[in-house]
Scaffold this motif. Sequence first.
Motif: not given
Length: 236
Positions: A32-33, A66-70, A75-76
């Motif tokens: 769940a995001e 953050p860049h790794v979580l992306a 989610l776009g």
Amino acid sequence: MTEITSPHNEALKEVRKLAGRRWREKLGEFVAEGEDLVAAAAAAGWPPSAVYVAAGSGLPGVEVAPHVLATVSQLGSGTRALGVYPQRWTPPTGPRCVGLWGVGDPGNVGTVLRAALAFGADCVALGPGSADPYSHKAVRGSMGAVFSVPVARVRAVAELPGRRVALVAREGVPLRELAVQDFTLLVGAEREGLPHHVISACDDVAHIPIAAADSLNAAMAATVALYDLTTRMRRP
């Protein structure tokens, strides 16, 4: 706990696998995001297997650059938080159940879950050909209702509780004329509708009178019908 900075982290690899239905079924988990869904799970008392959050966000969970979580987000726009949760399946229960047959659009499944929560349905039962309620799109479409509405899998109409009402465009009686207390409302795909063998196994056939369109979207039809039936049940 040490911040995750590598996209090759083993835990994040498991999160990526859960994007596929085969892996969700194999591992018995789903993702769940978004902060709203993580909060909905907590409010419903559904403990996570893990929660990953963007480093520096101040949110509780395992911090990830953050860049790794992306790289694991579906989610776009990316996300600041996502949770991994164990799936829950229950037997189909009444007195108010919604049965989906061949509804393959996960967005429709999620919307029906949201409507079921809004109008007090006790269960959403997924028949053959229906989308996975624990897919990313279904979970997002449910707006967190997936954590509050029991979901079931069924193979036959006979497994469903109460009086089985087949919702079929322009067939049977107008839904407003149907008086039922314990029921399962069966809804099929928008174009194909319910299979004939499913309709014949039901106790009633009903339709929602509409002015011009050939049919309603499956989720919209389920929502309108559920509202009609449940509000009439509550009337003195």
